[in-house]
Design a protein around this motif. Structure first.
Motif, PDB file in Angstrom:
ATOM      1  N   VAL A  33       0.958  -1.037   0.263  1.00 52.48           N
ATOM      2  CA  VAL A  33      -0.339  -0.104   0.046  1.00 52.48           C
ATOM      3  C   VAL A  33       0.887   1.550   0.014  1.00 52.48           C
ATOM      4  O   VAL A  33       1.704   1.705   0.584  1.00 52.48           O
ATOM      5  N   PRO A  34       0.903   2.215  -0.725  1.00 56.88           N
ATOM      6  CA  PRO A  34       1.521   3.097  -0.732  1.00 56.88           C
ATOM      7  C   PRO A  34       1.404   4.061   1.109  1.00 56.88           C
ATOM      8  O   PRO A  34       0.641   4.333   0.780  1.00 56.88           O
ATOM      9  N   TRP A  35       3.169   3.922   0.834  1.00 52.55           N
ATOM     10  CA  TRP A  35       3.135   5.245   1.902  1.00 52.55           C
ATOM     11  C   TRP A  35       2.411   6.360   2.402  1.00 52.55           C
ATOM     12  O   TRP A  35       2.079   7.160   3.435  1.00 52.55           O
ATOM     13  N   ALA A  36       2.166   6.934   1.087  1.00 52.04           N
ATOM     14  CA  ALA A  36       2.009   8.621   1.384  1.00 52.04           C
ATOM     15  C   ALA A  36       0.615   8.067   1.374  1.00 52.04           C
ATOM     16  O   ALA A  36      -0.346   8.900   2.621  1.00 52.04           O
ATOM     17  N   TYR A  37      -0.619   7.430   0.601  1.00 52.37           N
ATOM     18  CA  TYR A  37      -1.935   7.298   0.934  1.00 52.37           C
ATOM     19  C   TYR A  37      -2.428   6.756   2.526  1.00 52.37           C
ATOM     20  O   TYR A  37      -3.023   6.736   2.883  1.00 52.37           O
ATOM     21  N   LEU A  38      -1.250   5.916   3.062  1.00 54.60           N
ATOM     22  CA  LEU A  38      -1.170   5.492   4.595  1.00 54.60           C
ATOM     23  C   LEU A  38      -0.777   6.554   5.440  1.00 54.60           C
ATOM     24  O   LEU A  38      -1.832   7.062   6.532  1.00 54.60           O
ATOM     25  N   PHE A  39      -0.097   7.446   4.951  1.00 50.40           N
ATOM     26  CA  PHE A  39       0.223   8.780   5.874  1.00 50.40           C
ATOM     27  C   PHE A  39      -1.129   9.910   5.865  1.00 50.40           C
ATOM     28  O   PHE A  39      -1.652   9.757   6.285  1.00 50.40           O
ATOM     29  N   LEU A  40      -1.831   9.793   4.760  1.00 48.26           N
ATOM     30  CA  LEU A  40      -2.891  10.520   4.608  1.00 48.26           C
ATOM     31  C   LEU A  40      -4.394  10.230   5.519  1.00 48.26           C
ATOM     32  O   LEU A  40      -5.285  10.480   5.887  1.00 48.26           O
ATOM     33  N   VAL A  41      -4.104   8.557   5.442  1.00 45.70           N
ATOM     34  CA  VAL A  41      -5.839   8.184   5.533  1.00 45.70           C
ATOM     35  C   VAL A  41      -5.602   8.039   7.078  1.00 45.70           C
ATOM     36  O   VAL A  41      -5.945   8.453   8.370  1.00 45.70           O
ATOM     37  N   GLN A  42      -4.174   7.969   7.898  1.00 48.55           N
ATOM     38  CA  GLN A  42      -4.041   7.817   9.539  1.00 48.55           C
ATOM     39  C   GLN A  42      -4.298   9.420   9.572  1.00 48.55           C
ATOM     40  O   GLN A  42      -5.069   9.605  11.156  1.00 48.55           O
ATOM     41  N   SER A  43      -3.964  10.496   8.708  1.00 50.00           N
ATOM     42  CA  SER A  43      -4.043  11.672   9.048  1.00 50.00           C
ATOM     43  C   SER A  43      -6.001  11.264   9.115  1.00 50.00           C
ATOM     44  O   SER A  43      -6.596  12.001  10.094  1.00 50.00           O
ATOM     45  N   ILE A  44      -6.294  11.786   8.848  1.00 45.45           N
ATOM     46  CA  ILE A  44      -7.675  11.290   7.894  1.00 45.45           C
ATOM     47  C   ILE A  44      -7.987  11.176   9.515  1.00 45.45           C
ATOM     48  O   ILE A  44      -9.384  11.629  10.123  1.00 45.45           O
ATOM     49  N   LEU A  45      -8.289   9.371   9.834  1.00 47.17           N
ATOM     50  CA  LEU A  45      -8.081   9.259  10.731  1.00 47.17           C
ATOM     51  C   LEU A  45      -8.037   9.210  12.635  1.00 47.17           C
ATOM     52  O   LEU A  45      -8.922   9.631  13.049  1.00 47.17           O
ATOM     53  N   LEU A  46      -6.968  10.021  12.208  1.00 46.69           N
ATOM     54  CA  LEU A  46      -6.980  10.702  13.924  1.00 46.69           C
ATOM     55  C   LEU A  46      -7.399  11.839  14.232  1.00 46.69           C
ATOM     56  O   LEU A  46      -8.032  12.225  15.642  1.00 46.69           O
ATOM     57  N   PHE A  47      -7.444  12.812  13.302  1.00 44.24           N
ATOM     58  CA  PHE A  47      -8.242  13.996  13.014  1.00 44.24           C
ATOM     59  C   PHE A  47      -9.819  13.787  13.177  1.00 44.24           C
ATOM     60  O   PHE A  47     -10.511  14.194  14.439  1.00 44.24           O
ATOM     61  N   GLY A  48     -10.347  12.337  12.677  1.00 39.76           N
ATOM     62  CA  GLY A  48     -11.740  12.063  13.093  1.00 39.76           C
ATOM     63  C   GLY A  48     -11.949  11.975  14.137  1.00 39.76           C
ATOM     64  O   GLY A  48     -13.128  11.805  15.266  1.00 39.76           O
ATOM     65  N   GLY A  49     -10.994  10.538  14.960  1.00 40.89           N
ATOM     66  CA  GLY A  49     -11.465  10.228  16.209  1.00 40.89           C
ATOM     67  C   GLY A  49     -11.419  11.648  17.563  1.00 40.89           C
ATOM     68  O   GLY A  49     -11.742  11.037  18.317  1.00 40.89           O
ATOM     69  N   GLN A  50     -10.373  12.418  17.072  1.00 39.92           N
ATOM     70  CA  GLN A  50     -10.466  13.422  18.110  1.00 39.92           C
ATOM     71  C   GLN A  50     -11.344  14.416  18.049  1.00 39.92           C
ATOM     72  O   GLN A  50     -11.690  15.361  19.403  1.00 39.92           O
ATOM     73  N   ILE A  51     -12.872  14.346  17.277  1.00 42.67           N
ATOM     74  CA  ILE A  51     -14.517  15.246  17.459  1.00 42.67           C
ATOM     75  C   ILE A  51     -14.796  14.017  18.148  1.00 42.67           C
ATOM     76  O   ILE A  51     -16.355  14.276  18.001  1.00 42.67           O
ATOM     77  N   LEU A  52     -14.329  12.200  17.737  1.00 44.92           N
ATOM     78  CA  LEU A  52     -15.948  12.109  18.001  1.00 44.92           C
ATOM     79  C   LEU A  52     -15.938  12.044  19.515  1.00 44.92           C
ATOM     80  O   LEU A  52     -14.918  12.198  20.795  1.00 44.92           O
TER      81      LEU A  52
END
Length: 333
Positions: free
Chosen positions: A249-268
């Motif tokens: 899996v492309p590293w850049a995509y994994l970085f972006l996915v984790q950024s989205i997920l962890l930011f989303g986790g902060q607002i839950l």
């Protein structure tokens, strides 16, 4: 029951959802995939987390030294681990900032200076992501990998130089930034609802800039390198895990996915974004991973970046905060 007294229940619900969602994705087949992951691989992943904590502790020592606070490596590391636990155990990480300020004041720093250190810490993180996310987007859109040593070295050099340039601009153009934020708040009516929060952010921003201005260039460089090292290690855990499972899996995509997920986790509402992070993970990686592999990857990744924080951090937090533990973990409200 008041919300601030129910953080333990919220944490239990979060952990339950965090474990049950991946099992729902992959079923029993995910446990068969577990055989593909060597034991030394788990040790490697946890070692990356520990090294990331140590870099964060070095950042704390650097900032403390700029304010006359001398922290030993052990003191700084225990402060970081306790703060990480408080952040992981509370909704939106609300327990992290007060825990850090409390521990710094217990070590002799004034509350105002502790808040200033917290502001610099947050600003350094913001600068890193402000440079890393655009680079990751460009890298992903270009469909380029980072397997070649020269490309990887060039990427790191670009990230460091871009981060330092942005940090320099923040320090030397802070008045322009404050004026821009003020004009933005006046022009956008929606932001008027958050004027008190924005005012608090401005105060913290000024505290951070005041501290950064007094730091020589080599300390600014060290601050950014510690920050970048900490986050790159944390965000590379997933990439190394997939490498161990022989998944591409492309590293850049994994970085972006984790950024989205962890930011989303902060607002839950739930600590660690339990349930929501897992659902988002499955949706964003379904094109690369089959359900069983996705479920196993999710469980191991969350163990390293969430459960491990709770298991290791809980005793450290209790020892460090004593009777103040309940108050520090209580969500605001």
């Amino acid at each position: 029951m008041r919300l601030k007294h129910s953080f333990a229940l919220l944490l239990i619900v979060s952990l339950t959802l965090s474990v049950s969602v991946p099992i729902f994705y992959g079923g029993l087949e995910s446990f068969r995939v577990l055989g593909r992951l060597p034991l030394w691989g788990i040790a490697l992943l946890l070692g990356m987390v520990l090294l990331g904590w140590r870099l964060n502790a070095a950042r704390l020592q650097l900032l403390g030294g700029s304010l006359g606070l001398r922290l030993s490596g052990r003191q700084a590391l225990s402060t970081v681990v306790a703060t990480e636990f408080a952040s992981a155990a509370t909704p939106a990480g609300s327990g992290g900032p007060p825990t850090l300020v409390f521990l710094l004041t217990e070590k002799g720093l004034s509350t105002g200076r502790s808040a200033g250190m917290l502001a610099v810490d947050a600003l350094a993180d913001l600068v890193f992501f402000g440079t890393a996310i655009p680079i990751a987007i460009l890298l992903f859109l270009s469909r380029s990998g980072v397997s070649h040593p020269l490309l990887f070295g060039g990427l790191l050099l670009t990230l460091i130089l871009a981060g330092l340039a942005l940090l320099w601009l923040v320090v030397h153009k802070h008045r322009s930034i404050l004026l821009w934020l003020g004009n933005l708040a006046r022009r956008i009516r929606f932001l008027a609802r958050f004027r008190f929060r924005m005012a608090r952010m401005v105060v913290h921003f000024r505290q951070a800039v005041a501290l950064l201005i007094r730091m020589p260039l080599h300390r600014l460089l060290a601050l950014y390198l510690f920050t970048a090292g900490h986050w790159l290690l944390r965000y590379s855990v997933l990439a190394v895990l997939l490498w161990l499972l022989k998944e591409s899996v492309p590293w850049a995509y994994l970085f972006l996915v984790q950024s989205i997920l962890l930011f989303g986790g902060q607002i839950l509402l739930l600590p660690g974004g339990g349930g929501g992070v897992e659902i988002g993970f499955g949706a964003l990686l379904s094109t690369y991973l089959n359900p069983a592999t996705s479920a196993l990857t999710l469980i191991v990744w969350r163990f390293c970046t969430f459960y491990w924080y709770l298991l290791v951090g809980a005793p450290v937090f209790i020892l460090q905060t004593g009777r103040a533990a309940r108050r520090l973990l209580a969500p605001a409200g």
